[in-house]
Design a protein around this motif. Structure first.
Motif, mmCIF file in Angstrom:
data_model
loop_
_atom_site.group_PDB
_atom_site.id
_atom_site.type_symbol
_atom_site.label_atom_id
_atom_site.label_comp_id
_atom_site.label_asym_id
_atom_site.label_seq_id
_atom_site.Cartn_x
_atom_site.Cartn_y
_atom_site.Cartn_z
ATOM 1 N N GLN A 217 0.830 -1.198 0.000
ATOM 2 C CA GLN A 217 0.000 0.000 0.000
ATOM 3 C C GLN A 217 0.865 1.247 0.000
ATOM 4 O O GLN A 217 0.580 2.217 -0.727
ATOM 5 C CB GLN A 217 -0.938 0.022 1.213
ATOM 6 N N ALA A 218 1.929 1.256 0.792
ATOM 7 C CA ALA A 218 2.833 2.407 0.815
ATOM 8 C C ALA A 218 3.448 2.639 -0.559
ATOM 9 O O ALA A 218 3.536 3.782 -1.026
ATOM 10 C CB ALA A 218 3.924 2.200 1.863
ATOM 11 N N VAL A 219 3.868 1.562 -1.226
ATOM 12 C CA VAL A 219 4.451 1.700 -2.564
ATOM 13 C C VAL A 219 3.424 2.265 -3.537
ATOM 14 O O VAL A 219 3.723 3.202 -4.304
ATOM 15 C CB VAL A 219 4.976 0.339 -3.070
ATOM 16 N N LEU A 220 2.207 1.727 -3.513
ATOM 17 C CA LEU A 220 1.175 2.187 -4.438
ATOM 18 C C LEU A 220 0.795 3.640 -4.172
ATOM 19 O O LEU A 220 0.670 4.446 -5.111
ATOM 20 C CB LEU A 220 -0.052 1.278 -4.358
ATOM 21 N N GLU A 221 0.598 3.999 -2.907
ATOM 22 C CA GLU A 221 0.253 5.387 -2.602
ATOM 23 C C GLU A 221 1.401 6.325 -2.975
ATOM 24 O O GLU A 221 1.174 7.438 -3.463
ATOM 25 C CB GLU A 221 -0.113 5.525 -1.132
ATOM 26 N N ALA A 222 2.637 5.891 -2.756
ATOM 27 C CA ALA A 222 3.793 6.716 -3.136
ATOM 28 C C ALA A 222 3.841 6.930 -4.646
ATOM 29 O O ALA A 222 4.351 7.956 -5.121
ATOM 30 C CB ALA A 222 5.085 6.057 -2.651
ATOM 31 N N VAL A 227 -5.518 2.904 -1.913
ATOM 32 C CA VAL A 227 -6.080 1.658 -1.388
ATOM 33 C C VAL A 227 -7.214 2.047 -0.458
ATOM 34 O O VAL A 227 -6.982 2.726 0.553
ATOM 35 C CB VAL A 227 -5.026 0.819 -0.645
ATOM 36 N N GLU A 228 -8.438 1.622 -0.799
ATOM 37 C CA GLU A 228 -9.618 2.068 -0.074
ATOM 38 C C GLU A 228 -10.494 0.890 0.342
ATOM 39 O O GLU A 228 -10.525 -0.145 -0.335
ATOM 40 C CB GLU A 228 -10.452 3.007 -0.950
ATOM 41 N N THR A 229 -11.214 1.077 1.437
ATOM 42 C CA THR A 229 -12.244 0.126 1.810
ATOM 43 C C THR A 229 -13.410 0.263 0.838
ATOM 44 O O THR A 229 -13.451 1.189 0.016
ATOM 45 C CB THR A 229 -12.747 0.400 3.236
ATOM 46 N N HIS A 246 -12.555 -5.996 3.316
ATOM 47 C CA HIS A 246 -12.404 -5.999 1.863
ATOM 48 C C HIS A 246 -11.879 -4.620 1.434
ATOM 49 O O HIS A 246 -12.178 -3.608 2.063
ATOM 50 C CB HIS A 246 -13.741 -6.265 1.179
ATOM 51 N N PHE A 247 -11.134 -4.589 0.338
ATOM 52 C CA PHE A 247 -10.594 -3.303 -0.109
ATOM 53 C C PHE A 247 -10.440 -3.311 -1.622
ATOM 54 O O PHE A 247 -10.529 -4.350 -2.284
ATOM 55 C CB PHE A 247 -9.257 -2.997 0.565
ATOM 56 N N VAL A 248 -10.178 -2.120 -2.171
ATOM 57 C CA VAL A 248 -9.965 -1.949 -3.601
ATOM 58 C C VAL A 248 -8.738 -1.073 -3.798
ATOM 59 O O VAL A 248 -8.613 -0.017 -3.160
ATOM 60 C CB VAL A 248 -11.185 -1.293 -4.289
ATOM 61 N N CYS A 249 -7.838 -1.516 -4.669
ATOM 62 C CA CYS A 249 -6.674 -0.705 -5.050
ATOM 63 C C CYS A 249 -6.942 -0.073 -6.408
ATOM 64 O O CYS A 249 -7.406 -0.744 -7.334
ATOM 65 C CB CYS A 249 -5.417 -1.576 -5.162
ATOM 66 N N TRP A 250 -6.621 1.216 -6.508
ATOM 67 C CA TRP A 250 -6.833 1.972 -7.735
ATOM 68 C C TRP A 250 -5.513 2.559 -8.225
ATOM 69 O O TRP A 250 -4.646 2.905 -7.424
ATOM 70 C CB TRP A 250 -7.787 3.138 -7.488
ATOM 71 N N GLY A 251 -5.415 2.737 -9.536
ATOM 72 C CA GLY A 251 -4.337 3.524 -10.099
ATOM 73 C C GLY A 251 -4.609 5.003 -9.895
ATOM 74 O O GLY A 251 -5.417 5.398 -9.055
ATOM 75 N N ARG A 252 -3.971 5.826 -10.680
ATOM 76 C CA ARG A 252 -4.087 7.271 -10.501
ATOM 77 C C ARG A 252 -5.459 7.772 -10.934
ATOM 78 O O ARG A 252 -5.990 7.363 -11.962
ATOM 79 C CB ARG A 252 -3.000 7.977 -11.315
ATOM 80 N N ARG A 253 -6.002 8.694 -10.154
ATOM 81 C CA ARG A 253 -7.296 9.296 -10.454
ATOM 82 C C ARG A 253 -7.131 10.404 -11.501
ATOM 83 O O ARG A 253 -6.218 11.230 -11.384
ATOM 84 C CB ARG A 253 -7.895 9.892 -9.185
ATOM 85 N N ALA A 254 -7.981 10.407 -12.521
ATOM 86 C CA ALA A 254 -7.977 11.516 -13.476
ATOM 87 C C ALA A 254 -8.475 12.771 -12.785
ATOM 88 O O ALA A 254 -9.401 12.719 -11.973
ATOM 89 C CB ALA A 254 -8.854 11.197 -14.690
ATOM 90 N N VAL A 255 -7.886 13.910 -13.077
ATOM 91 C CA VAL A 255 -8.241 15.156 -12.404
ATOM 92 C C VAL A 255 -9.714 15.471 -12.662
ATOM 93 O O VAL A 255 -10.189 15.505 -13.793
ATOM 94 C CB VAL A 255 -7.377 16.320 -12.936
ATOM 95 N N GLY A 256 -10.447 15.641 -11.554
ATOM 96 C CA GLY A 256 -11.843 16.044 -11.646
ATOM 97 C C GLY A 256 -12.792 14.959 -12.118
ATOM 98 O O GLY A 256 -13.921 15.237 -12.451
ATOM 99 N N ALA A 257 -12.321 13.693 -12.145
ATOM 100 C CA ALA A 257 -13.179 12.640 -12.693
ATOM 101 C C ALA A 257 -13.025 11.356 -11.891
ATOM 102 O O ALA A 257 -12.237 10.497 -12.234
ATOM 103 C CB ALA A 257 -12.838 12.390 -14.151
#
Length: 262
Positions: A217-222, A227-229, A246-257
Motif C-alpha cells: 500500500q505504501a508503494v502504491l500510494e507513493a 487503497v480504499e475500503t 475488503h478493499f480496492v486498489c486503484w491507479g491514478r485518479r484523473a483530475v476532476g473525474a
C-alpha cells in the motif's frame, strides 16, 4: 533515521531475506501447516529472523508486528509507529514452484502506511516508496521512478488473486465498468503492477492481514494510487486482530473525474 534512511534499511533487509529465500528454495524444504491451515516453510521463518534482527539492531526498541511471530503468540500492541513484516507473502506460490511471492516490510505512523518495500526474491527486483515523496523499482542495483497511471481509453486492466477470491463477487463489482483485460497474479505483486502503471484496478474480497498489505500500500500510494475500503475510506492500520476488511486498489485518479477509476 529519516524516512529515506528507513526505506534504505528496509530495502537492504528485504534483499538479504530474498537471498536466503532463494537459497532455501534451491536446496529444498518441507511444507508445514499453521493452526489456521495456512502453509509455512523454513524460508518464511529464516527470512523473518533476518528482518527482525536487522530492524532491532538498527532501531532498538522499535515495535515490529511480524506474521510468523504473531502466529507463534508474540502479539505486540499497536503503537504510534510500528513496522509490519510479511517475510514471505505468497507462500503457496513459493511452495508450488511459482515466482509470484514477495517480502513485505512496511512502516505505519499514526495508523497510516508511510513507507514500504516489496522484494521479489525470484528476480531480485525491489519496489519501494515513501508516501508523498515517490516510488521506485530497483533492478540490478539501479532505481527507476515508477508511477501509477490514469486508466487508458480502452478500459481497465484488472489484476486478481491467483489463489484467493470470489469470482461471482468480482464479476458483480466489475459490472458496468469497461474492462480491457483481467490478469491473475500472486502475493503483493498485484499492488506493484498498479504502482508501475501496468494495471489499473485490484479489488480484494477475502481475508487479508495487515502485514500482507502495509508495504505494498505504501508503494502504491507513493506512486500516486490509492487503497480504499468498500466505503471509500483509506485502508488503515492497527486494527483489532490485525485483520483487513475488503478493499480496492486503484491507479491514478484523473483530475476532476472519479469515474475515471472505472
Amino acid at each position: 533515521m529519516n524516512d529515506t534512511a528507513l526505506l534504505d534499511l528496509a530495502a537492504a533487509l528485504a534483499d538479504r531475506a530474498g537471498t536466503e529465500i532463494r537459497a532455501i528454495r534451491d536446496r529444498g524444504f518441507q511444507v508445514e501447516h499453521k493452526a489456521d491451515r495456512s502453509v509455512v516453510t523454513e524460508a518464511d521463518r529464516a527470512a523473518e529472523a533476518i528482518i527482525l534482527s536487522g530492524l532491532r539492531a538498527a532501531l532498538p526498541g522499535c515495535t515490529v508486528v511480524a506474521e510468523e511471530a504473531v502466529a507463534g503468540g508474540a502479539v505486540p500492541q499497536a503503537t504510534a509507529e510500528f513496522w509490519l513484516v510479511d517475510p514471505l507473502d505468497g507462500t503457496r506460490e513459493f511452495t508450488g514452484g511459482g515466482d509470484d511471492f514477495a517480502v513485505n516490510i512496511g512502516l505505519v505512523r499514526d495508523g497510516r502506511p508511510v513507507l514500504g518495500v516489496v522484494g521479489v526474491p525470484a528476480t531480485g527486483v525491489l519496489f519501494g516508496g515513501i508516501v508523498g515523496v515517490g516510488a521506485w523499482r530497483q533492478s540490478g542495483g539501479a532505481r527507476q521512478p515508477i508511477a501509477a497511471r490514469v486508466c487508458p481509453p480502452e478500459g481497465l486492466t484488472v489484476v486478481a488473486s491467483r489463489h484467493h477470491g470470489d469470482a461471482a463477487t468480482l464479476d458483480r463489482f466489475l459490472a458496468g465498468r469497461t474492462v480491457a483485460r483481467l490478469v491473475n497474479f500472486g502475493s503483493s505483486l498485484k499492488f506493484c503492477r498498479l504502482a508501475e502503471g501496468e494495471a489499473d484496478l485490484y479489488p480484494r474480497f477475502g481475508r487479508t492481514m495487515e502485514w500482507d498489505t502495509c508495504a505494498p500500500q505504501a508503494v502504491l500510494e507513493a506512486a500516486g494510487g490509492a487503497v480504499e475500503t468498500l466505503e471509500g475510506e483509506t485502508l488503515r492500520y492497527g486494527k483489532p486482530g490485525w485483520e483487513n476488511p475488503h478493499f480496492v486498489c486503484w491507479g491514478r485518479r484523473a483530475v476532476g473525474a472519479r469515474g475515471a477509476r472505472g
